[in-house]
Design an enzyme around this catalytic site. Structure first.
Site, PDB file in Angstrom:
ATOM      1  CE1 TYR A  57       3.062  -9.034   2.006  1.00 16.12           C
ATOM      2  CE2 TYR A  57       4.283  -6.977   1.299  1.00 16.12           C
ATOM      3  CZ  TYR A  57       3.168  -7.534   1.352  1.00 16.12           C
ATOM      4  OH  TYR A  57       2.027  -7.017   0.959  1.00 16.12           O
ATOM      5  CE  LYS A  60       1.271  -7.859   4.982  1.00 13.73           C
ATOM      6  NZ  LYS A  60       1.449  -6.402   4.314  1.00 13.73           N
ATOM      7  CB  THR A 113      -0.817   0.037   1.138  1.00 14.70           C
ATOM      8  OG1 THR A 113      -1.728  -1.063   1.407  1.00 14.70           O
ATOM      9  CG2 THR A 113      -1.808   1.140   1.273  1.00 14.70           C
TER      10      THR A 113
END
Length: 308
Positions: free
Chosen positions: A138, A166, A50
């Site tokens: 990630y 994550k 994001t």
């Protein structure tokens, strides 16, 4: 340096305001971060997907980290994304984040040629040797086209500074089973992205929600995450139901396009999508506005209650 765990609870991922040329507006970024600190999120995820990390030059990423550290000033743990195509570039970004005063790192195995499991291991090992901050893996196959095997996660969890992962939402939706399998192999803190699955992930026992909407409506996201972590499934699902219209726009248009529309709707900053990405058409923008209207009201009410 913050002492709270950066890998538990609500980790809010704000956009990174930048102009058409990719120049980060550090003042606007600081205003966004101040809202997150004021709301009391568990951690801030700077330069995540994001936060358009993949579209920004290294010097702009460094400016963003330095501005964020100055703004947050140790109030909230700051997790900085350091993903890059080349290992040496990721190492340099990790060193920059550490030198600037970040609390933790987030690393995705960015690639053009899809990586092997061994190549990904070597990449992560090299970054942990370049900077000693705690690191979150990630796992984002939607953008990297790489999926971590459980065996690779186990190997990586043996590295001293790798503390968390994550995860994307499981394709089969079986969160409890996946969490049990991961915890059998590692001691990593396990969090999830994919905002529309956050309530179920936290109710199933996940340690963290790495949240897109938390970067813009932190009090709504906090209310949901606190209810779910406390095991209040009724309240968590009630709030999730209010968010369903927004989740639908995330799935249809991509959360990044929706977030940049929301930045404009909420009048939080001037931020342009990095090209070749384009803003939503007026009809689609109206759908986002309709979806977020009740949530804006709820965000304001939650803020008012916190001040009483």
């Amino acid at each position: 340096m913050s002492v709270a765990s950066p890998f538990h609870g609500l980790s809010a991922f704000p956009p990174t305001p930048a102009d058409r040329d990719g120049r980060v507006d550090t003042e606007a970024l600081s205003r966004l971060l101040e809202r997150l600190c004021d709301a009391g999120v568990a951690s801030i995820g700077l330069l995540g997907s994001t936060g358009i990390y993949a579209f920004l030059a290294p010097e702009e990423r460094r400016r963003a980290v330095e501005a964020a550290v100055e703004c947050v000033h140790g109030r909230i743990p700051l997790v900085v994304g350091v993903g890059a195509l080349r290992t040496d570039q990721a190492q340099n970004l990790a060193r920059d984040a550490e030198a600037a005063g970040a609390d933790a790192l987030l690393l995705a195995p960015v690639s053009y040629t899809p990586l092997t499991q061994e190549e990904a291991y070597g990449h992560f090992l090299a970054v942990t040797e370049a900077a000693k901050l705690p690191l979150c893996i990630y796992n984002n196959p939607g953008t990297t086209h790489f999926t971590f095997s459980r065996e690779l996660l186990q190997r990586l969890s043996d590295l001293e500074t790798i503390k968390a992962v994550k995860m994307p939402l499981p394709v089969d939706g079986h969160l409890a089973g996946e969490l049990a399998a991961l915890r059998e192999k590692t001691e990593l803190a396990i969090g999830y992205s994919g905002d529309w699955g956050a309530a179920e992930a936290l109710l199933s026992g996940a340690d963290a929600w790495y949240s897109v909407i938390g970067g813009l409506l932190p009090r709504v996201a906090l209310a949901l995450s606190k209810a779910a972590i406390a095991g209040d499934s009724g309240e968590a699902r009630r709030l999730d139901a209010l968010l369903q219209p927004l989740w639908k726009t995330f799935k249809e248009f991509g959360s990044l396009r929706v977030v940049y529309t929301l930045v404009d709707i909420l009048a939080l900053a001037r931020a342009e999508l990095p090209r070749p990405l384009l803003p939503l058409a007026s009809m689609d923008r109206q759908r986002v506005l309709d979806a977020v209207g009740p949530l804006m009201t709820l965000e304001s009410e939650l803020k008012r209650q916190s001040l009483l």
